[in-house]
Design an enzyme around this catalytic site. Structure first.
Site, short mmCIF file in Angstrom:
data_model
loop_
_atom_site.label_atom_id
_atom_site.label_comp_id
_atom_site.label_asym_id
_atom_site.label_seq_id
_atom_site.Cartn_x
_atom_site.Cartn_y
_atom_site.Cartn_z
N ASP A 268 -6.70 -3.24 -7.52
CA ASP A 268 -7.43 -3.78 -6.39
C ASP A 268 -7.69 -5.25 -6.68
O ASP A 268 -7.83 -5.65 -7.84
CB ASP A 268 -8.76 -3.05 -6.17
CG ASP A 268 -9.43 -3.48 -4.87
OD1 ASP A 268 -9.17 -2.84 -3.84
OD2 ASP A 268 -10.19 -4.46 -4.88
N ARG B 93 0.82 -1.22 0.00
CA ARG B 93 0.00 0.00 0.00
C ARG B 93 0.85 1.26 0.00
O ARG B 93 0.43 2.30 0.49
CB ARG B 93 -0.98 0.03 1.18
CG ARG B 93 -2.05 -1.06 1.11
CD ARG B 93 -3.19 -0.79 2.09
NE ARG B 93 -4.07 -1.94 2.17
CZ ARG B 93 -4.59 -2.42 3.29
NH1 ARG B 93 -4.32 -1.85 4.44
NH2 ARG B 93 -5.39 -3.45 3.26
N TYR C 28 -14.80 -12.84 -0.18
CA TYR C 28 -15.61 -11.68 -0.57
C TYR C 28 -16.84 -12.10 -1.37
O TYR C 28 -17.94 -11.60 -1.16
CB TYR C 28 -14.77 -10.70 -1.41
CG TYR C 28 -13.88 -9.80 -0.59
CD1 TYR C 28 -14.42 -8.86 0.28
CD2 TYR C 28 -12.49 -9.89 -0.70
CE1 TYR C 28 -13.59 -8.03 1.04
CE2 TYR C 28 -11.67 -9.06 0.06
CZ TYR C 28 -12.22 -8.13 0.92
OH TYR C 28 -11.42 -7.32 1.67
N ARG D 151 -3.28 5.95 0.11
CA ARG D 151 -3.92 6.99 0.90
C ARG D 151 -3.00 7.81 1.78
O ARG D 151 -3.35 8.90 2.20
CB ARG D 151 -5.00 6.35 1.78
CG ARG D 151 -6.13 5.72 0.97
CD ARG D 151 -7.01 4.84 1.82
NE ARG D 151 -6.31 3.65 2.30
CZ ARG D 151 -6.86 2.74 3.08
NH1 ARG D 151 -8.10 2.89 3.50
NH2 ARG D 151 -6.18 1.67 3.46
N ARG E 201 -6.71 11.37 -7.05
CA ARG E 201 -7.88 10.50 -6.93
C ARG E 201 -9.16 11.26 -6.64
O ARG E 201 -10.26 10.68 -6.64
CB ARG E 201 -7.67 9.49 -5.80
CG ARG E 201 -7.05 8.16 -6.16
CD ARG E 201 -7.94 7.19 -6.89
NE ARG E 201 -9.31 7.12 -6.40
CZ ARG E 201 -9.70 6.41 -5.35
NH1 ARG E 201 -8.83 5.70 -4.66
NH2 ARG E 201 -10.97 6.40 -4.96
#
Length: 355
Positions: free
Chosen positions: A87, A38, A162, A42, A51
């Protein structure tokens, strides 16, 4: 020339002699290579800026945006490898599943996979389904030069979790109920996902990725016997499908201290270790013939510089006897991490391990 920089090509690519790929191959390195899970994301203000107003899945399908985001931490931190910005649900979206990534929640699947009839929705993935991946990796490899690009995908168990749960879960009650109660359906689901995952990784490698990482983020929820019987065959199928390319294959999961040996046996060249198991103990569990990746606790980065260096030093001391070591966090960079702390950490590891 081989797309992966392996000796099987006519001549090595620019990335072949990089510290990162040397460490993955358990060869002598000029310094311990560093990258962060990552790292493209963010924690960087420049990421949040580009973004702004762009939904997550859409941002994964814009080659120029993917290129910019992937390059940002390489420019800022001087890490030894880039990680392709994407992702784990991108290949599932690409084959037509109705899913989205909801802010603050994560991937949400409109119609969960619960029956044998649902498997028909999981068709094969082709390169034509993900042209933006091929284009973005082409742009990236030209920009990166000698810096390797790591491709990645979600592992069959985590994707299945998921799909069966319909979104994130703490207990995996529906997924585990299928695994225990309908093992044939479960095996067929994971086998189908293995094919999709392998196809997604092949696209990335053939476009120029120098290594790949399979994220089995949630597999730590399983006991070793269940992993061996119900998950390992599908993960092994993915690794075997890309073995012929000669690129290093990294396997990572969270809370997998009891599974480390099995995760290596599934076919990984490099086993990722979270912060719960020291690397000198992890190597005993994994056994010889594998490099290790890890494993500073990501929360350490919220402390002062001296503490970060002291804790990073502990990781490096524990890694001193390894055949190969790639320095990383024990999980992903947290959103509120100070980017300067990451930059300083890279510099510290490079300086401390310079040979």
């Amino acid at each position: 020339m081989s797309a992966n920089g392996s000796p099987s090509g006519k001549q090595p690519t620019a990335t072949y002699d990089s510290a990162f790929l040397k460490a993955c191959r358990r060869e002598a390195v000029p310094h311990t290579p560093v990258w962060f899970m990552r790292q493209a994301g963010r924690s960087l203000p420049e990421y949040r800026k580009v973004r702004e107003g762009v939904p997550m899945l859409e941002s994964c399908m814009r080659p120029e945006l993917v290129t910019e985001i992937t390059l940002q931490p390489v420019r800022r931190h001087d890490v030894d490898a880039a990680i392709y910005f994407s992702d784990i649900v991108v290949p599932l979206k690409a084959i037509g599943l109705d899913l989205d990534i909801k802010p603050g929640v994560g991937p949400v699947v409109e119609q969960p996979i619960r029956t044998r009839a649902d498997l028909a929705r999981l068709r094969d993935l082709t390169p034509e389904d993900v042209p933006y991946v091929t284009e973005a990796i082409g742009l990236l490899t030209r920009e990166l030069g000698g810096t390797p690009l790591i491709g990645f995908a979600g592992a069959p168990f985590t994707l299945a979790s998921y799909l069966v749960e319909g979104g994130p879960s703490r207990t995996y009650e529906n997924a585990k109920a299928m695994m225990y109660g309908d093992p044939e359906l479960w095996a067929d689901l994971l086998d189908r996902l293995a094919d999709i995952t392998a196809a997604f990784l092949k696209v990335q490698i053939e476009a120029g990725a120098s290594a790949v990482q399979l994220f089995d983020s949630w597999v730590g929820a399983l006991a070793p016997a269940d992993y061996r019987r119900s998950v390992m065959p599908a993960s092994a199928k993915v690794f075997e499908a890309v073995a012929g390319y000669g690129v290093p294959r990294i396997h990572f999961g969270v809370g997998t201290g009891e599974l480390l040996k099995l995760m290596g046996e599934a076919g990984a060249d490099v086993v990722g270790v979270d912060w719960r198991v020291p690397l000198d103990e992890a190597v005993r569990r994994v056994g010889p013939g594998k490099a290790l990746q890890g494993n500073l606790d990501p929360t350490v980065l919220f402390t002062d510089k001296d503490t970060v260096e002291a804790k990073a030093g502990e990781v490096l001391r524990a890694a001193a006897g390894l055949e190969g070591h790639v320095f990383n966090l024990g999980h992903g960079v947290m959103p509120n991490t100070d980017p300067d702390a990451l930059t300083r950490l890279v510099e510290y590891v490079h300086t401390r391990t310079a040979r």
